[in-house]
Scaffold this active site. Sequence first.
Site, PDB file in Angstrom:
ATOM      1  N   HIS A  13       0.735  -1.130  -0.040  1.00 28.67           N
ATOM      2  CA  HIS A  13       0.251   0.006   0.030  1.00 28.67           C
ATOM      3  C   HIS A  13       0.892   1.397  -0.132  1.00 28.67           C
ATOM      4  O   HIS A  13       0.660   2.241  -0.593  1.00 28.67           O
ATOM      5  CB  HIS A  13      -0.792   0.069   1.211  1.00 28.67           C
ATOM      6  CG  HIS A  13      -2.009  -0.895   1.005  1.00 28.67           C
ATOM      7  ND1 HIS A  13      -2.176  -1.815   1.839  1.00 28.67           N
ATOM      8  CD2 HIS A  13      -2.943  -0.649   0.653  1.00 28.67           C
ATOM      9  CE1 HIS A  13      -3.184  -2.315   1.713  1.00 28.67           C
ATOM     10  NE2 HIS A  13      -3.947  -1.774   0.723  1.00 28.67           N
TER      11      HIS A  13
ATOM     12  N   GLU B 168      -4.891 -12.261 -18.290  1.00 30.12           N
ATOM     13  CA  GLU B 168      -3.601 -12.386 -17.290  1.00 30.12           C
ATOM     14  C   GLU B 168      -3.289 -13.794 -16.937  1.00 30.12           C
ATOM     15  O   GLU B 168      -2.221 -13.808 -15.888  1.00 30.12           O
ATOM     16  CB  GLU B 168      -3.914 -11.447 -16.116  1.00 30.12           C
ATOM     17  CG  GLU B 168      -5.057 -11.689 -15.524  1.00 30.12           C
ATOM     18  CD  GLU B 168      -5.393 -10.396 -14.418  1.00 30.12           C
ATOM     19  OE1 GLU B 168      -4.471  -9.594 -13.969  1.00 30.12           O
ATOM     20  OE2 GLU B 168      -6.730 -10.321 -13.961  1.00 30.12           O
TER      21      GLU B 168
ATOM     22  N   ASP C 233       0.123  -9.668 -13.966  1.00 32.56           N
ATOM     23  CA  ASP C 233      -0.085 -11.241 -13.548  1.00 32.56           C
ATOM     24  C   ASP C 233       0.386 -12.141 -14.666  1.00 32.56           C
ATOM     25  O   ASP C 233       0.929 -12.956 -14.593  1.00 32.56           O
ATOM     26  CB  ASP C 233      -1.543 -11.000 -13.224  1.00 32.56           C
ATOM     27  CG  ASP C 233      -1.874 -10.891 -11.882  1.00 32.56           C
ATOM     28  OD1 ASP C 233      -1.144 -11.362 -10.912  1.00 32.56           O
ATOM     29  OD2 ASP C 233      -2.769 -10.222 -11.748  1.00 32.56           O
TER      30      ASP C 233
ATOM     31  N   CYS D 142      -3.562  -2.860 -19.590  1.00 36.68           N
ATOM     32  CA  CYS D 142      -3.604  -2.080 -18.435  1.00 36.68           C
ATOM     33  C   CYS D 142      -2.545  -2.432 -17.312  1.00 36.68           C
ATOM     34  O   CYS D 142      -2.412  -1.926 -16.230  1.00 36.68           O
ATOM     35  CB  CYS D 142      -5.058  -2.165 -17.688  1.00 36.68           C
ATOM     36  SG  CYS D 142      -5.511  -3.583 -17.097  1.00 36.68           S
TER      37      CYS D 142
HETATM   38  C1  PEP Z   1      -2.046  -6.681 -13.911  1.00 39.22           C
HETATM   39  O1  PEP Z   1      -2.105  -7.992 -13.499  1.00 39.22           O
HETATM   40  O2  PEP Z   1      -1.517  -6.446 -14.986  1.00 39.22           O
HETATM   41  C2  PEP Z   1      -3.184  -6.004 -13.565  1.00 39.22           C
HETATM   42  C3  PEP Z   1      -3.428  -4.615 -14.065  1.00 39.22           C
HETATM   43  O3  PEP Z   1      -3.907  -6.020 -12.521  1.00 39.22           O
HETATM   44  P1  PEP Z   1      -3.419  -5.948 -10.946  1.00 39.22           P
HETATM   45  O4  PEP Z   1      -1.965  -5.561 -11.017  1.00 39.22           O
HETATM   46  O5  PEP Z   1      -4.153  -5.250 -10.189  1.00 39.22           O
HETATM   47  O6  PEP Z   1      -3.399  -7.425 -10.573  1.00 39.22           O
HETATM   48 MG    MG Z   2      -3.969  -8.478 -12.246  1.00 41.11          MG
END
Ligand code: PEP
Ligand code: MG
Length: 577
Positions: A195, A437, A461, A508
């Site tokens: 965090h 992912e 991920d 993303c």
């Molecule tokens: C990812 O896994 O790339 C993603 C954007 O989700 P998070 O980082 O929240 O797992």
């Molecule tokens: Mg993710």
Amino acid sequence: MTITISGTGISRGIAIGRAQRLDDGELEIYEAAVPRELIEDEVARFRRAVRTARQQLKAIRNSIPENTSADITDFIDTHLLMMEDSMLTAAPVELIRHKQYSAEWALKVQRDELARVFDEMDDPYLRTRKDDIDHVVTRIQRILIGEKTATHGDHDDTLHGAIILAHDLTPAETVLLQHQGIAGFVTESGGPLSHTAILARSLGLPAIVGTHTTSHQVRDGETVILDGGRGLLLADIDARTLKEYRRQQREQKKRQTELKRLRNEPAVTADNVPVNLLANVELLEDIRIARLSGADGIGLYRTEFIFMNRDDVPDEEEQLEHYLSLIRTMKGLPVTIRTLDLGADKDCIAADKRSCSNPALGLRAIRLCLSQPELFRPQLRAILRASARGPVQMMIPMLSSASELDQVLAMVEETRRQLSEDGLPFDRNMPVGGMIEVPAAALSAGLFARKLDFLSIGTNDLIQYALAIDRVDDSVTYLYDPLHPGVLKLVRMVIEAGHRHMTPVAMCGEMAGDVRYTRLLLAMGLRQFSVPPTALLEVKDTIRRSHTDTYAKLVKRILDSDDPEQIHATLDALNEL
Ligand code: PEP
Ligand code: MG
């Protein structure tokens, strides 16, 4: 001679300032016995320390500006509640009275006992509670030994412009220190997805974590350089190094000012290819920065942050309020609300409480939601209801199989039916998309592209699972490589599947926000980038300086190669064009 200490850079930028140590690393508390006749005095001393710790936390709570995210205030409230719990107040008193322990030692014994119980449970949710206990215990212990704590809650002018060195910082302390004008911070422990790390990025504070040791190499008050981009802390610096970093710092400031001019310019390449440049957000602060940076919309709203650091689960109405506030702030721009991605390192009261040895491979994200319809349904209702008030799309994390996708789509349809029965408005055409992912999902992306309205590649991920590296384990961070030939092939397959099925594909994960990969991704056909708000203008600048029509040869060489050196060298050549 300059001393270089390295760690994990979690928030970019160069800060130059005097080092200010807030604590002395981990506290060393030794066993000490209290004479029988002084036992009640010791109990009183312990109780006074707990009272002072509570007052400090309340002062911190009161001094946090009103617009600060509820995550932070909830976090402090949890610590305040812990200070009222008998496990931390009554149990040490018993130990002082019956074993004649000093107050510090009694608290340490009780802390170790609680930690042992949590460790044995091997429960991810309780493990985060263990960190909370440590934060609370350390605060009380520092008061007992008369040491300055990281934050008293009083405004401390001496911290202005300082580079904070600490063993660890809580998110609450980080926000407060930022309000006191610190230039950056370095912690010995912590990882890039904590965090505190997420906050440092969203607050724009240069920071490094996981340096393991700084205590013996840096003198309090000496001028140090923090290079958040490279993950370096430089101490005992010579005049030449200082001059060079001041030059780089000036360059960075100039660059920031230049970039701000792009805020209202479109994200379009030099050869006129329009790109959709979106922002990833998790806190209220990010949403504002996203808006100010000229994002075309929100490509990823991590809703699990509404669920974390609290002892209850937000109901449909509370969630709806959050989503409506997001829609209002974005003033008509599209927002992508991701359904809960809880589990693994992201815990909340509703997450899976069973012990499991590989939480990242366990009941997380959509798996957790499907296993707990009572958790998922209110969110589906809230997102659908929000869609009546603005351009909303729903995104499902961590899909891995066709049957899972069918279950989700059936639940969405059932929710639509119930909302109609309840007479509540929603947008029947609200797009539903999914995150790719999991490597198997990337390999069979057509299956998802066919049934969903859009896809978004979650490289954080995808890379974790493809390269078998736990993204929160410091010891394997060095293996993280978006340019790994296997990763690039997976990314390419998803983009191509999207094109085949005319399904838009976004990215993303953090890879989308790293300008080293912008041209490569554009040339691979990616047209939607969702990036951290602080990276948005830099990515836009790179997009605007890109000529996608001239990259084909070099990009083919990258994608056809399985030689890492050749891939890196060709990417450098591509970025220099
Ligand atoms: C990812 O896994 O790339 C993603 C954007 O989700 P998070 O980082 O929240 O797992
Ligand atoms: Mg993710």
